[in-house]
Design a protein around this motif. Structure first.
Motif, PDB file in Angstrom:
ATOM      1  N   CYS A 297      54.165  49.937  42.457  1.00 17.15           N
ATOM      2  CA  CYS A 297      53.573  49.225  43.602  1.00 17.15           C
ATOM      3  C   CYS A 297      54.263  49.626  44.899  1.00 17.15           C
ATOM      4  O   CYS A 297      55.477  49.810  44.940  1.00 17.15           O
ATOM      5  N   SER A 300      52.319  44.282  47.902  1.00 17.68           N
ATOM      6  CA  SER A 300      51.419  43.390  47.176  1.00 17.68           C
ATOM      7  C   SER A 300      50.770  42.356  48.091  1.00 17.68           C
ATOM      8  O   SER A 300      50.383  41.284  47.641  1.00 17.68           O
ATOM      9  N   ASP A 301      50.659  42.674  49.351  1.00 19.92           N
ATOM     10  CA  ASP A 301      50.114  41.701  50.304  1.00 19.92           C
ATOM     11  C   ASP A 301      48.591  41.817  50.369  1.00 19.92           C
ATOM     12  O   ASP A 301      48.023  42.053  51.438  1.00 19.92           O
ATOM     13  N   THR A 350      48.177  44.561  39.184  1.00 18.78           N
ATOM     14  CA  THR A 350      49.635  44.527  39.038  1.00 18.78           C
ATOM     15  C   THR A 350      50.332  44.399  40.384  1.00 18.78           C
ATOM     16  O   THR A 350      51.387  43.777  40.485  1.00 18.78           O
ATOM     17  N   CYS A 351      49.752  44.972  41.408  1.00 16.49           N
ATOM     18  CA  CYS A 351      50.391  44.995  42.727  1.00 16.49           C
ATOM     19  C   CYS A 351      49.809  43.942  43.676  1.00 16.49           C
ATOM     20  O   CYS A 351      50.087  43.989  44.877  1.00 16.49           O
ATOM     21  N   SER A 352      48.995  43.018  43.166  1.00 17.99           N
ATOM     22  CA  SER A 352      48.329  42.055  44.041  1.00 17.99           C
ATOM     23  C   SER A 352      49.076  40.730  44.102  1.00 17.99           C
ATOM     24  O   SER A 352      49.969  40.460  43.300  1.00 17.99           O
ATOM     25  N   LYS A 353      48.658  39.915  45.058  1.00 16.45           N
ATOM     26  CA  LYS A 353      49.226  38.577  45.221  1.00 16.45           C
ATOM     27  C   LYS A 353      48.285  37.509  44.690  1.00 16.45           C
ATOM     28  O   LYS A 353      48.723  36.449  44.234  1.00 16.45           O
ATOM     29  N   SER A 373      52.493  34.888  41.869  1.00 17.55           N
ATOM     30  CA  SER A 373      51.142  35.225  42.323  1.00 17.55           C
ATOM     31  C   SER A 373      50.208  34.091  41.926  1.00 17.55           C
ATOM     32  O   SER A 373      50.650  33.063  41.401  1.00 17.55           O
TER      33      SER A 373
END
Length: 585
Positions: A297, A300-301, A350-353, A373
């Protein structure tokens, strides 16, 4: 103000709004084109065409059939078909009769078989327990009967035999196949823990074709699976039988990782007393990332909105994206299987909020959400979120650290139904007029068993105009909760103290005891050690018990110099108990 002035103001406002929407759409189109260009330069992985059993890369190695002369053997453990696992040597498959065969010979071993292996079955072929379409069994033949078999092929090495439960649904692929497979292979030594390399080939007995998610099985478990069609290819009408035999075969999936049941005996809901925690989830997702070669990542914003193309649509999706982006101050990326591969979707989540979507199979990707998250699950009209909780149950497993919220459409005027659809997609025209009227007038689907309740299908396939302000409120509150979540470290199994050492006892105005703390406690972060001491007069059956926080103490009251005492001492770390050490004083 004159009417013409009002009209001018309205026209200007509409023009301004149109210009804004146009600008927004142009920006979105530009991003889409950029993404398309990127994926054109790095083409998404297409589903491989599987080779037949006798062709193509990675075909099983055939060995001399003389290996069968001693017969078959089987070793089983477990108490019934739902928890039993079996390992076979020289297990054969009759291509004409489409069933497995155990060859009884001079060297055959049968260990752990129940008295009646057909009550109801020897082993479950899938991780869904006790489903009558998932039973495994075999017939017996004397090994001498091989002389009458037209053709016998023996595949060397290890094979894992199973059914995919529902391989065209990504939720079932992860929950019922991949997770159980991963932990079963680790448990049976069929996968190396360090680099997760498998040492066996999968054999799928289900009658499904390869399917759109076969690439996922191939990527994670390396070898081309053998499909049922491969086993029976061109032999269904043959007069003579042929055998395909497996030198070593394993049957029986671990059910330790399943957290949800689909309502075959009663309404669906969480599996009671599941042992699944974030530790097992993170180990599995690490395995998936390792095998797929996922990228790390870079931030993750952003939020991910799962997009559906044909059913259960969010009819005001564009507005939802716009206002959510403005309301929570982060990018909103829409994604679905039509535009992204599973690998790309996994990397995205995987890289999200935040992950948002209508109740559906792609929400299983919440497996890959990071700690702190949020998952927001949307439900159509008359569908109660409390009755359908596979994803809520998942993200609320111990130590997951993920905030869950659900939104439900309460407004019938904001839903679009499809009564003329096929029954499997919610159509109700095939029902009686009375039943149609009842379903249309109902405001909540009653609890039901799987899998073809017409009211459930009618409501779950509705399209919805979602209420954006209420969704924004849920997101705002949920994100604040995310910030307040403690990021608990996911620990491994409990650490047990070893035995206390060097117990010494002296007669010194009573009974003086001293000992050394267990040698392995110096490697434990917890410094709150206590000790449990049992003291028994050798002439009596009862004993006295003490809890001390020190490793040296003199017991004076009630102890006689002339008597012998047996002493047991163990270390306690909270509720974790170490083994006893003992001495006679």
């Amino acid at each position: 103000m004159a009417l013409s002035d009002y009209l001018i103001v309205i026209v200007v406002a509409i023009a301004a709004w149109s210009q804004y929407r146009c600008h927004f759409l142009q920006e979105k189109l530009s991003r889409c084109l950029e993404e398309k260009l990127r994926t054109t330069m790095m083409p998404r992985q297409e589903t491989r065409k599987l080779s037949p059993l006798e062709e193509g890369k990675g075909k099983p190695q055939v060995v001399d059939k003389t290996i069968l002369k001693g017969g078959s053997s089987v070793w089983c453990s477990g108490y019934n078909n739902t928890d039993r696992t079996c390992r076979f040597h020289n297990l054969c498959f009759s291509q004409k009769r489409e069933e497995f065969v155990f060859l009884s010979g001079s060297q055959s071993i049968s260990f752990g078989l129940p008295e009646n292996p057909f009550d109801p079955a020897l082993v479950d072929l899938s991780s869904v327990p006790n489903h009558n379409t998932q039973y495994f069994g075999f017939s017996h033949l004397p090994v001498a009967a091989l002389g009458e078999i037209n053709s016998v092929k023996v595949f060397s090495g290890k094979h894992f035999i199973m059914n995919r439960f529902h391989p065209d649904n990504i939720m079932h692929v992860f929950h019922d196949d991949l997770l159980p497979l991963f932990f079963t292979m680790l448990q049976n030594g069929l996968m190396t823990k360090g680099d997760f390399r498998t040492t066996c080939r999968l054999v799928f007995l289900d009658e499904y074709p390869a399917g759109e998610f076969m690439d996922l099985y191939l990527s994670l478990f390396q070898y081309h699976p053998i499909l049922r069609d491969d086993l029976v290819e061109n032999l269904a009408s043959a007069e003579q039988d042929s055998f395909v035999c497996f030198e070593e075969a394993y049957v029986g999936l671990s059910k330790m990782t399943t957290w949800y049941q689909y309502g075959f005996q009663g309404p669906q809901g969480p599996v009671p007393n599941t042992n699944m925690t974030a530790r097992e989830v993170r180990l599995f997702t690490s395995f998936v990332h390792n095998q797929l070669g996922s990228r790390k990542c870079k931030g993750s914003d952003y939020a991910v909105l799962i997009r559906r193309e044909s059913t259960r649509l969010i009819l005001n999706e564009m507005d939802l994206v716009l206002f959510v982006s403005q309301g929570i101050g982060m990018r909103v990326m829409t994604a679905g299987l039509e535009d992204f591969s599973i690998k790309e979707l996994i990397e995205l989540v995987t890289c999200s909020k935040v992950l948002v979507g209508m109740h559906g199979s792609l929400l299983i990707l919440s497996l890959f959400l990071p700690a702190r998250s949020m998952l927001l699950e949307l439900f159509p009209f008359a569908v109660n979120p409390d009755h359908y909780t596979p994803y809520k149950t998942l993200v609320q497993l111990p130590d997951m650290g993920i905030t869950y919220r659900s939104w439900r459409n309460w407004d019938l005027d904001r839903t679009v139904t499809h009564p003329d659809a096929l029954p499997a997609y919610g159509g109700i025209q095939h029902l009686s007029s009375e039943e149609q009227i009842r379903i249309l007038s109902s405001h909540e689907v009653a609890r039901h068993i799987c899998c073809s309740n017409p009211e459930w299908l009618f409501r779950i396939y509705q399209d919805t105009v979602v209420d954006i302000p209420s969704i924004l409120e849920l997101l705002s509150v949920g994100l604040r909760e995310c910030q307040q979540l403690r990021t608990e470290q996911v620990h491994g199994p409990s650490l047990f103290p070893s035995k206390v050492g060097s117990i010494s006892c002296k007669r010194q105005q009573g009974l003086h005891l001293s000992w050394k703390q267990p040698w392995n406690t110096e490697y434990m972060n917890d410094s709150e050690f206590t000790y449990e001491i049992w003291v028994q007069d050798q002439d009596r059956q009862d004993y006295k018990a003490y809890i001390l926080q020190v490793s040296e103490f003199t017991f004076s009251e009630g102890f006689e110099e002339s008597k012998s005492y047996r002493v047991w001492i163990r270390c306690l770390i909270g509720r974790i108990q170490g083994p006893f050490s003992s001495v006679v004083c």
